[in-house]
Every structure is written in C-alpha cells, then in structure tokens.
Design an enzyme around this catalytic site. Structure first.
Site, PDB file in Angstrom:
ATOM      1  CE  LYS A 232     -15.035  41.011 -12.417  1.00 33.40           C
ATOM      2  NZ  LYS A 232     -13.969  40.522 -13.266  1.00 33.40           N
ATOM      3  CD  GLU A 282      -8.603  44.109 -19.806  1.00 37.60           C
ATOM      4  OE1 GLU A 282      -8.296  44.641 -18.723  1.00 37.60           O
ATOM      5  OE2 GLU A 282      -9.739  43.740 -20.083  1.00 37.60           O
TER       6      GLU A 282
HETATM    7  C1  LIG Z   1      -9.696  47.369 -13.289  1.00 40.90           C
HETATM    8  C2  LIG Z   1      -8.395  47.084 -13.273  1.00 40.90           C
HETATM    9  O1  LIG Z   1      -7.918  45.825 -13.503  1.00 40.90           O
HETATM   10  C3  LIG Z   1      -8.731  44.827 -14.086  1.00 40.90           C
HETATM   11  C4  LIG Z   1      -7.863  44.059 -14.991  1.00 40.90           C
HETATM   12  C5  LIG Z   1      -7.151  42.984 -14.553  1.00 40.90           C
HETATM   13  C6  LIG Z   1      -7.409  42.422 -13.285  1.00 40.90           C
HETATM   14  C7  LIG Z   1      -8.429  42.897 -12.517  1.00 40.90           C
HETATM   15  C8  LIG Z   1      -8.721  42.273 -11.196  1.00 40.90           C
HETATM   16  O2  LIG Z   1      -8.098  41.266 -10.856  1.00 40.90           O
HETATM   17  O3  LIG Z   1      -9.556  42.792 -10.470  1.00 40.90           O
HETATM   18  C9  LIG Z   1      -9.329  43.970 -12.989  1.00 40.90           C
HETATM   19  O4  LIG Z   1     -10.483  43.328 -13.461  1.00 40.90           O
HETATM   20  C10 LIG Z   1      -7.383  48.105 -13.022  1.00 40.90           C
HETATM   21  O5  LIG Z   1      -6.191  47.799 -13.074  1.00 40.90           O
HETATM   22  O6  LIG Z   1      -7.746  49.267 -12.762  1.00 40.90           O
END
Ligand SMILES: C=C(O[C@H]1C=CC=C(C(=O)O)[C@@H]1O)C(=O)O
Length: 473
Positions: A232, A282
């Site tokens: 990932k 987060e």
């Molecule tokens: C990297 C970001 O989100 C992360 C956090 C939640 C969900 C995410 C997703 O679904 O891709 C990302 O991992 C951003 O908002 O810039």
C-alpha cells in the site's frame, strides 16, 4: 520539575507573585541555569480561539487545537523557549529538550484540572528531514508564554516565564499581573477585530503543485504493487490558491470548527507569518491517565445527498474488499508498531463508519494501557507515519512517495499536537490541511493506493477531501 504548594498561589495578590518569582530567580542563580516559572490559574469563562485572535502576531509562534465534540480547546502563543530539529532522531531530540526544560521548571497554581501546568506544543513534518529553505522545520517544539484552555466547563490560563540572574523582577511581576487581570476577566469587546465582521479574501487563481502527475503516479504505484515492492502507498496532490487579499488563518479556523465538530481543528504558526491550519479526523495518539487512544482511519466514500443515498455509500464502503484491505493495512500496522514499544493495542476486528461533513471513512478505534516507562514521543516516533498517510511496508513505500508525487509535503500528513510533564498529550495527523502564507494557500489531499485502486476514482476522492478546506477558504 518542582511544584510549589498551591497555598502559595501567586496571582491572587501581587506580593505573593513577587515572592514566587524571587524564589525562581534565586534557584536560577544557585543552579547557574535559567528557570521556567510556570503559573496556572483557573479563570472565568474564556474562549481560547478568541483570546488567541486578540493576541495573535504573525511573527510569533502559536498553536491551537480544539475538538468541539470533546468540549476541549487549548491555545498557546509566543515561545518562551523553543527548539528545532531535523533528521530521524527528531522525536528523541524533542523529548530530550522538554526533559531539560522541565528539570528547570518551577510550577505553582491550580494544578488539578486538565491543561494546567506547562504544555509543550510541537509540529513534525511528514518526512524526517526537510530541504534547506523549507517552509517549516522537520520538528519544532515550544513552550508558550501564554496558554489558555477550556475543558468541559473549566477554564485555565497559564503564564510561563524564563527567569535568570539578570531578570528584572519588577517587569516580570507587572507582565504576569497584567496578564492575570486580562485573562481573569477577558473582555472580548476590547478587541478592535471584533468591531467588524471578518473579511474573507476571494480566491482568484488555482494551480496544481505538480500538474498532471497524480493519476500517472497512481498507475506507477499500482505497477510497483503488482511487482511486490509494497502493498500500500498513500499518494497526495497539492493545489495552490491565490486570493485578492491575505487569508486570515484564525477566521478560517473558526469556520472549520463550526463545520467539522467531530474533527480536530488546529492552527500552528511557525513565527514566519505562515500558518498551518486544518480540520483532521485523525488522532494519531492520545495519552491520558495511562490510557492510550489511537485509531485507524482509511477507506473513503462520498456522503449521500439524502439519508438513503448516504447509507448506500456507507454500505458500499463496508462491503468493499479493496477498502477493507486498505483499512486493515493501517490497523494491523498500528497494532504491530505499538507492540514494538511493548504496548498491547485492543481493536475491534471490523471497522465502523466515521461520517464527516464531506466524506465518510472506515474507522477502527484502538486503545491500550501504557506503563510509565514509555514516553509519548517514543510511541509517536514508532507510529509516524502510519499507512493512512505513508504505506506498507513503511521502509519500501515511504521513500517512493516524494519521487512519485513530485512535490514537497512539508507539514501535510505530519504531526501536530501537545504533551506535558505527566506524559499526557494529544497528537493529530496534519491532513485536511492548508498552509497559509499571506495571499497564498497550499492545500493537499491524498488517497490510499492498493491493488484494485483506480486512478480516476482516487483523483475524485482527493477532490472530495480538498473540499473540506476549499469551502472554508
Ligand atoms: C491522506 C489522506 O487521508 C487518509 C486518511 C483517511 C482516509 C484515507 C483514504 O481513504 O485514502 C487516507 O488514508 C488525506 O486526507 O489527505
């Protein structure tokens, strides 16, 4: 850290304050080292953002964080001591710096409530090092001169002073006494900024920081995933807005906290006129009373236009094999990383939905007990960056990010937060964020890429995430 019994509480009268500061000066002379005099007082209703706005100076460091849903906010302004670090040892260096300051700190006042006593504010960039001339250092830590807070109906003010053999005590007493009078009965009407409604500049141009790169980068990353280089990777894109006048970061923050009540609204000013603001869902790490909270947030879907459509989007997300895999990468990595520092994290086996104003996510809260021997910054250094903003395996994925994105993340996806002498603190991930510099604002958003991701869909997801800040600015 030395704690003076609260009966000696200064601030209730000027003579007691002077006696306390005289004691601090004597200690500074005896130890041959400056002392931080830290005075905590419970005050009447105070609104930390309004106070910060009234004392805000773009050239001074400041920090603000609030999660309206928790009824907690803390603001700090002006650095009484500060340090900047660069490189992979930055978390340990911040810890060593704070330990040294605390060794030379004398505390007095109302210390029973949350946010009393000295608090350190920090900001860490996404990468361990930043290029010369970067907008913010790789790590900044400071102890503010003024700190004001709200926590579940209680309000506090803290003044921190640096006292050494040469300190003029008359001036120091006058300064703290003046601040006590001001914060003790804060007069919001006195702020000329409150006379007129906040002026909002209009954005007049928008450009991509790395034009035409994002979708190609996703395709390249998918190729690397197929070749087994990593499982990932999170790739981001950035845009730069220019407005017809300077942005007011704290006004924008006020709008963000209204709209994103369940997020952490934050502002960090590095003292160069630039502010890094955002409303992030987060939490990377909270420690209080020996209890640790962290969470996996990864996997995203749009919000629906009505309840039915919204529920269908949520169901789609909960059933999406690709999103569940993307989410599990983050949860499992956090649990593994906690284990590295001897902490057993407890998490549900399957995620739930976290709805935000503009997007919804898969979410797994994680909690654990932490022994006294593990410092919050030690845990932080192990956790950052999680695969919610970096990748898995970290060693293979993270170094590829800059090359694929072709831009500098700076504080985006870094960490901002506070910690104190009780090994308590709150650190959040700097996503859904903007770097504001006068008329210019840089906004970033990323998306997790795993096998099965689609470049176009991921680009749409970043657009949804950018909206959090775009609508506000
Ligand atoms: C990297 C970001 O989100 C992360 C956090 C939640 C969900 C995410 C997703 O679904 O891709 C990302 O991992 C951003 O908002 O810039």
């Amino acid at each position: 850290m030395q704690i003076i019994p609260s009966e000696m509480l200064p601030g209730r009268d000027e003579a007691a304050l002077r006696r306390f500061l005289e004691g601090c000066k004597e200690a500074a002379v005896t130890k041959g080292h400056f002392q931080i005099a830290s005075i905590s007082l419970e005050v009447k209703h105070i609104a930390p953002l309004a106070v910060l706005q009234s004392i805000y100076e773009p050239e001074e460091l400041h920090f603000y964080i609030e999660r309206p849903a928790d009824d907690e906010a803390i603001a700090g302004a002006e650095a009484v001591v500060q340090a900047r670090f660069d490189g992979p040892g930055r978390f340990q260096q911040v810890q060593a710096f704070a330990d040294d300051v605390l060794e030379n700190t004398i505390v007095v006042g109302d210390l029973s409530e949350a946010f009393t006593g000295p608090h350190f504010f920090t900001a860490f960039s996404f990468e361990d090092s930043v290029a010369e001339g970067g907008e913010f250092p790789a790590a900044t830590v400071f102890l503010p001169r003024w700190q004001v807070s709200r926590s579940k109906g209680k309000y506090g003010a803290v003044a921190n002073l640096k006292i050494d053999a040469g300190t003029n005590l008359d001036e120091a007493v006058a300064r703290v006494w003046g601040a006590y009078q001001k914060f003790g009965a804060f007069d919001y009407g006195n702020d000329p900024a409150n006379d007129k409604p906040p002026e909002q500049p209009e954005p007049c141009s928008r450009r991509e920081l790395a034009p035409g790169v994002f979708e190609g980068a996703v395709k390249q990353a998918l190729e690397s995933i197929r070749e087994g280089e990593f499982e990932k990777i999170v790739l981001a894109r950035g845009i730069e807005l220019e407005a017809d006048g300077p942005w007011q970061p704290l006004d924008a923050l006020n709008r963000l906290r209204e709209r994103f009540g369940s997020c952490f609204t934050f502002s960090y000013g590095g003292g160069s006129g630039r502010s890094f603001i955002g409303a992030t869902p987060e939490r990377l790490l909270q420690i209080r009373d020996g209890q640790l909270l962290t969470e996996a947030i990864a996997g995203s879907a749009p919000r629906g236009r009505n309840a039915g459509e919204d529920a269908a989007c949520a169901r789609g997300l909960l059933d999406s094999e690709k999103d569940l895999r993307e989410h599990a990468c983050v949860r499992d990595s956090i649990l593994r990383r906690l284990e590295q520092v001897g902490i057993e994290g407890i998490a549900d086996a399957s995620p739930r939905i976290l709805p935000l104003a503009n997007v919804q996510h898969l979410h797994t809260p994680i909690h654990a007990e932490v022994g006294e021997s593990v410092h919050l910054l030690e845990v932080l250094s192990e956790l950052h960056p999680t695969p919610a903003v970096g990748g898995t395996p970290r060693e293979a994925a993270v170094p590829r990010i800059r090359e694929l994105e072709q831009m500098d993340r700076g504080l985006y996806a870094g960490v901002v937060g506070w910690f104190n002498h009780l090994n308590e603190g709150e650190m959040v991930v700097g996503i859904r964020s903007a770097l504001i510099d006068g008329k210019r604002a840089k906004l970033y958003a990323g998306a997790g890429i795993v096998e099965g991701s689609d470049a176009e869909k991921e680009a749409r997801e970043t657009e949804l995430k950018l909206n959090a800040l775009l609508d506000t600015l």
